[in-house]
Design an enzyme around this catalytic site. Structure first.
Site, PDB file in Angstrom:
ATOM      1  N   GLU A  38      47.129  -3.119  34.609  1.00 52.55           N
ATOM      2  CA  GLU A  38      45.506  -2.881  34.453  1.00 52.55           C
ATOM      3  C   GLU A  38      45.407  -2.454  35.897  1.00 52.55           C
ATOM      4  OE1 GLU A  38      42.261  -1.558  35.120  1.00 52.55           O
ATOM      5  OE2 GLU A  38      41.912  -3.788  35.352  1.00 52.55           O
ATOM      6  N   CYS A  96      37.185  -2.382  39.161  1.00 56.05           N
ATOM      7  CA  CYS A  96      37.996  -0.915  38.737  1.00 56.05           C
ATOM      8  C   CYS A  96      37.097  -0.162  38.254  1.00 56.05           C
ATOM      9  CB  CYS A  96      39.179  -1.645  38.350  1.00 56.05           C
ATOM     10  SG  CYS A  96      38.795  -2.328  36.544  1.00 56.05           S
TER      11      CYS A  96
END
Length: 497
Positions: free
Chosen positions: A263, A297
């Site tokens: 991720e 993110c």
């Protein structure tokens, strides 16, 4: 060491006497081969604790011990494993105030974000508690006279490598389901935030009754991460971090033929169509770009706004940015806290400065005091300006106009990333149709890009990662188990030779 947390003199759940300067191997707090380092509060520069640092030899020991402990854990009745996860969730709720204090000071998170992280962390454990009793296989058709089925079995030992920015969520979302499914875990949090990213989780699962050896804490640098990927006892790596580091993890994992769930970074687009309510869009945009100093993110990096409302949007977003308070979240009522350290602050400022030199118009911010960076708005950014085309990981909003849906799609897709996407429009179905044309692991219509729930699959495409590998039962089972094909015959089969 002096601590000034906002709680009483009663015994503390995270009392440093037990863990200060230590790592956690086979159920005991021990000295790491890398010594220890200070925990620095980014808002003040003060030392608020010390954490132990592991080395590659500690990883070898931790992984071997974890592999030994895992066998009995996998055979433990599912209600027992589920009970540990439920108790862990309850302990996170019980000790939320103390853990939040640490998170605010160690990470620089505002209290609202720290509280959200604790909420999601507890929910991750509650969701994981349902996994041990979840159906872990399926019956298969067979052309032979036999019973044929697929069974999901634990992988064995899972290596979890988590980042500094939201260490509670980004660690426990892999730790909890991996343990629930019968695995052991070797955890490496970022050394800058290893208390709430590592020590806290060990303490939670200690108190929850997790048997010794099933959760090992090896805080350290890149050498520790490399040792985890290379260790033969660790069969799956769950990594959250930068795309650059993720590429290295994926490459090394491929060498050792093990799965790496990655991720990674993002540069999320936020499309504001001509029929959008500008005030509501700006409210969403400010949250999406400036929450946690942009150190998420999923942060909105690229604002694509229809030309008919572009000037109004820029003016109002800049005014919103100028109105936000920046300061020490542990002592003041602020909207933004500090950037994690000087290196990250300087990188943010380089990207902003280079983008202005490239032609972007500075409408708000662009300045800092210490590690406190003002929320920044850049208008009419060239599409190749660094702050527009790269992940900034700071409180920077780059805004560009578009005239048609096709142009918006073209701009939105000129990126290597594909994590989260937001679209604001009076016609939600139109927004969904537009989203189908823009590759992204996550889509929010009439919302900004920063959302997280424990029961939903999470992940990106392209340089944002290897897809949805965490969150939700199916994604977690896929991530942390192997599939075994099993057949049974009443009598042995007969073959022609």
């Amino acid at each position: 060491m002096t601590l000034t947390m906002n709680h009483t003199d009663a015994p503390r759940f995270l009392d440093p006497v037990a863990w200060s300067g230590r790592i956690y191997i086979d159920g005991a707090w021990v000295s790491g081969s890398g010594g220890h380092i200070p925990v620095i509060e980014p808002a003040t520069g003060a030392e608020i604790g010390r954490v132990g640092i592991a080395g590659p030899t500690d990883v070898t020991t931790a992984a071997a011990n974890a592999a030994d402990a895992q066998k009995a854990w996998a055979a433990t009745p599912h209600p027992v494993r589920a009970g540990v996860l439920r108790r862990a969730a309850a302990l996170l709720e019980q000790h939320a105030a103390e853990i939040m204090d640490w998170n605010v000071r160690e990470v620089g998170a505002v209290p609202a974000l720290a509280g959200f992280a604790l909420h999601v962390g507890a929910q991750e454990c509650y969701e994981a508690a349902a996994l041990p009793s979840h159906p872990l296989g399926q019956m298969l058709s067979s052309e032979e006279p036999r019973l044929s089925f697929a069974q999901r079995v634990p992988v064995g030992v899972v290596g979890v490598i988590s980042p500094f920015n939201v260490p509670i969520i980004l660690g426990i979302r892999a730790v909890a389901p991996a343990l629930a499914l019968g695995n052991a875990v070797v955890l490496k949090p970022d050394p800058r935030t290893a208390v709430t990213g590592g020590v806290m989780m060990v303490r939670i699962f200690e108190e929850a009754g997790l048997p010794a050896g099933l959760l090992q804490l090896v805080t350290g640098g890149a050498d520790v991460g490399e040792a985890m990927v290379a260790d033969p006892n660790i069969r799956v790596i769950a990594f959250t971090g930068s795309t650059r580091a993720g590429r290295a993890v994926g490459e090394l994992a491929g060498k050792y033929l093990k799965r790496a769930h990655l991720e990674l970074g993002g540069n999320s687009a936020f499309l504001v169509l001509a029929d959008a309510d500008v005030d509501k869009a700006v409210n969403l945009a400010a949250w999406g770009s400036f929450l946690h100093q942009g150190q998420i993110c999923m942060t909105v990096g690229r604002h694509l706004v229809h030309e008919s409302i572009f000037d109004e949007y820029v003016e109002k977003l800049a005014a919103k940015a100028d109105s936000l308070a920046v300061g020490n979240p542990a002592t003041d009522q602020v909207h933004l806290g500090p950037i994690i350290d000087e290196n990250q602050r300087d990188r943010v400022h380089r990207l902003v400065t280079a983008s202005i030199e490239a032609g972007a118009q500075l409408k708000a911010g662009g300045t800092y005091d210490g590690l406190f960076y003002r929320p920044t708005v850049l208008a009419n950014s060239p599409l190749d300006a660094p702050a527009f085309c790269e992940e900034v990981f700071g409180p920077v909003a780059s805004v560009v106009p578009f005239s048609t849906d096709d142009e918006a799609v073209r701009i939105a897709t000129t990126t290597e990333y594909g994590l989260s996407l937001g679209i604001v429009t009076a016609d939600a179905l139109r927004g969904l149709e537009l989203a189908q044309r823009i590759p992204s692991g996550i889509v929010h219509i009439n919302d900004q890009t920063v959302n997280d729930e424990a029961n939903t699959p999470f992940g990106g495409v392209g340089s944002s990662g290897t897809g949805s590998r965490q969150g939700g039962a199916e994604a977690n089972i896929d991530a942390f188990t192997e599939t075994r094909w099993i057949t049974l015959r009443r009598v042995p089969g007969a073959y022609p030779f």
